[in-house]
Motif scaffolding. Sequence first.
Motif, short mmCIF file in Angstrom:
data_model
loop_
_atom_site.label_atom_id
_atom_site.label_comp_id
_atom_site.label_asym_id
_atom_site.label_seq_id
_atom_site.Cartn_x
_atom_site.Cartn_y
_atom_site.Cartn_z
N GLY A 194 15.61 -160.71 102.13
CA GLY A 194 14.48 -160.09 101.44
C GLY A 194 13.21 -160.03 102.26
O GLY A 194 12.15 -159.71 101.72
N ALA A 195 13.29 -160.31 103.55
CA ALA A 195 12.10 -160.23 104.40
C ALA A 195 11.66 -158.77 104.57
O ALA A 195 10.47 -158.49 104.76
CB ALA A 195 12.38 -160.85 105.77
N ILE A 196 12.62 -157.86 104.52
CA ILE A 196 12.34 -156.42 104.49
C ILE A 196 13.04 -155.86 103.26
O ILE A 196 14.20 -156.18 102.99
CB ILE A 196 12.87 -155.70 105.75
N LYS A 197 12.34 -155.00 102.51
CA LYS A 197 12.92 -154.42 101.30
C LYS A 197 13.27 -152.95 101.54
O LYS A 197 12.51 -152.23 102.19
CB LYS A 197 11.94 -154.53 100.14
N PRO A 198 14.40 -152.49 101.01
CA PRO A 198 14.74 -151.07 101.14
C PRO A 198 13.79 -150.22 100.31
O PRO A 198 13.09 -150.73 99.42
CB PRO A 198 16.16 -151.00 100.59
N LEU A 199 13.79 -148.94 100.58
CA LEU A 199 12.89 -148.04 99.86
C LEU A 199 13.48 -147.67 98.49
O LEU A 199 14.69 -147.72 98.28
CB LEU A 199 12.67 -146.76 100.67
N ASP A 200 12.58 -147.27 97.58
CA ASP A 200 13.04 -146.69 96.33
C ASP A 200 13.70 -145.34 96.64
O ASP A 200 13.19 -144.56 97.46
CB ASP A 200 11.86 -146.46 95.38
N VAL A 201 14.83 -145.07 96.00
CA VAL A 201 15.56 -143.85 96.29
C VAL A 201 15.74 -143.00 95.03
O VAL A 201 15.72 -143.52 93.91
CB VAL A 201 16.94 -144.14 96.93
N HIS A 202 15.92 -141.71 95.26
CA HIS A 202 16.24 -140.78 94.18
C HIS A 202 17.54 -140.08 94.54
O HIS A 202 17.60 -139.36 95.54
CB HIS A 202 15.12 -139.74 94.01
N VAL A 203 18.59 -140.33 93.75
CA VAL A 203 19.89 -139.71 94.01
C VAL A 203 19.88 -138.30 93.41
O VAL A 203 19.83 -138.13 92.19
CB VAL A 203 21.04 -140.55 93.42
N VAL A 204 19.90 -137.30 94.28
CA VAL A 204 19.83 -135.91 93.83
C VAL A 204 21.13 -135.48 93.19
O VAL A 204 21.16 -134.70 92.23
CB VAL A 204 19.49 -134.98 95.02
N GLY A 205 22.25 -136.01 93.69
CA GLY A 205 23.57 -135.64 93.18
C GLY A 205 24.61 -135.92 94.24
O GLY A 205 24.43 -136.80 95.08
N ASP A 206 25.69 -135.13 94.22
CA ASP A 206 26.71 -135.30 95.24
C ASP A 206 26.46 -134.34 96.40
O ASP A 206 25.43 -133.67 96.46
CB ASP A 206 28.11 -135.13 94.65
N LEU A 207 27.42 -134.25 97.32
CA LEU A 207 27.22 -133.46 98.53
C LEU A 207 26.99 -131.98 98.24
O LEU A 207 26.33 -131.28 99.01
CB LEU A 207 28.43 -133.63 99.45
N ASP A 208 27.51 -131.49 97.10
CA ASP A 208 27.30 -130.09 96.73
C ASP A 208 25.83 -129.76 96.48
O ASP A 208 25.45 -128.59 96.46
CB ASP A 208 28.12 -129.74 95.48
N LYS A 209 25.01 -130.78 96.29
CA LYS A 209 23.58 -130.58 96.04
C LYS A 209 22.77 -130.55 97.34
O LYS A 209 21.54 -130.65 97.30
CB LYS A 209 23.06 -131.70 95.14
N ILE A 210 23.42 -130.41 98.49
CA ILE A 210 22.74 -130.54 99.77
C ILE A 210 21.59 -129.55 99.92
O ILE A 210 20.50 -129.93 100.35
CB ILE A 210 23.74 -130.42 100.95
#
Length: 342
Positions: A305-321
């Motif tokens: 926990g010394a470095i925290k990952p970023l908040d993410v937004h899952v847009v969808g699957d690969l078809d949403k590229i």
Amino acid sequence: MKAAVVQEDKTVKVAEKAVPKLQPNEILLKTVSVGLNPTDWKHVKNFSRPGDIVGCDFVGKVVEIGSEVPVGEIKEGEVRWGFTRGGVDGERGGFAEYVAVDWDLSSVVPSNVTPQEASSIPIPFLTSVQALYIHLGVPEPPEKVSGEPWILIWSGFTAVGRYAIQLAKLSGFKVATTASEKNWAKLKEYGADVVFDYKDPDVVKKLKEATGDKIEYGFDCISEKGSVQLSQQAFRPEGGRLILLLPTPSESELPRPDVKTSTTLAYMMLGTPIQWGKITLPAQPEDRACFVRWTKITTELFAKGAIKPLDVHVVGDLDKIQEALDMLQSGKHSTKLVLNVS
């Protein structure tokens, strides 16, 4: 396999591609999720040819191990992240169901980080590592700089900026940064000591006052629309060292020659020559060696926990590229955009 492929009209759609043929020093990952970066849409618009597979940052499960991978270094089934230069090859790219990568240029995702969160790590995090520990010459953890010097992270709420702030604090810096006011509280959670609005006409004055006019290191995480000039102007009277994400402007465009300014490029950490338009950048063994060291350091830092990952937004699957690339290019989505692949 399915992959995100550039079309004749410079859009991107899912198409069938052959699974990459594994080289002896590589591992094959079955991709779980991928993270988008500005370099993805920029490659589609400026560099990619029809048929190229796009995408850089990926997270996947090891399904095959090359014959020359040292025994015991890699385990089948473990989740690892890595990156490649997508959008320049018709056979390999990050946004695909399978990705092959040099075994020592991948890193284990610890159990407290989801694959989607891990998709925010590769290029943003490694760009910050490269800027601090190669270009600025900062001692690598657990070592720290002496005396708590000030560093300016311009545009701190970018993906690169948020990781740069965390690394800078870990390395013993006091951190000044800029961002829209709505993001100030979050940046202070990441460790920023002072934050100002980059649109404020008095931003340089306020940065100087808040830091006692002692900024001697800098990392401009936007590097356009006047940010380089403003970053330079915020430095202490004695000057210092500033790192950029985009090509360095000419001397005539910069106000302060005493602020030594240069550019970092994450692709150099892959250890191969990079073709950039008409320019060929030679391989940088030092950058690759840094990546190799940091594959293990990164796992440890995120695990504790010394470095925290970023908040993410899952847009969808690969078809949403294409939808995800459009969202990214618009600049209106502040969370890290991620796609699920499997």
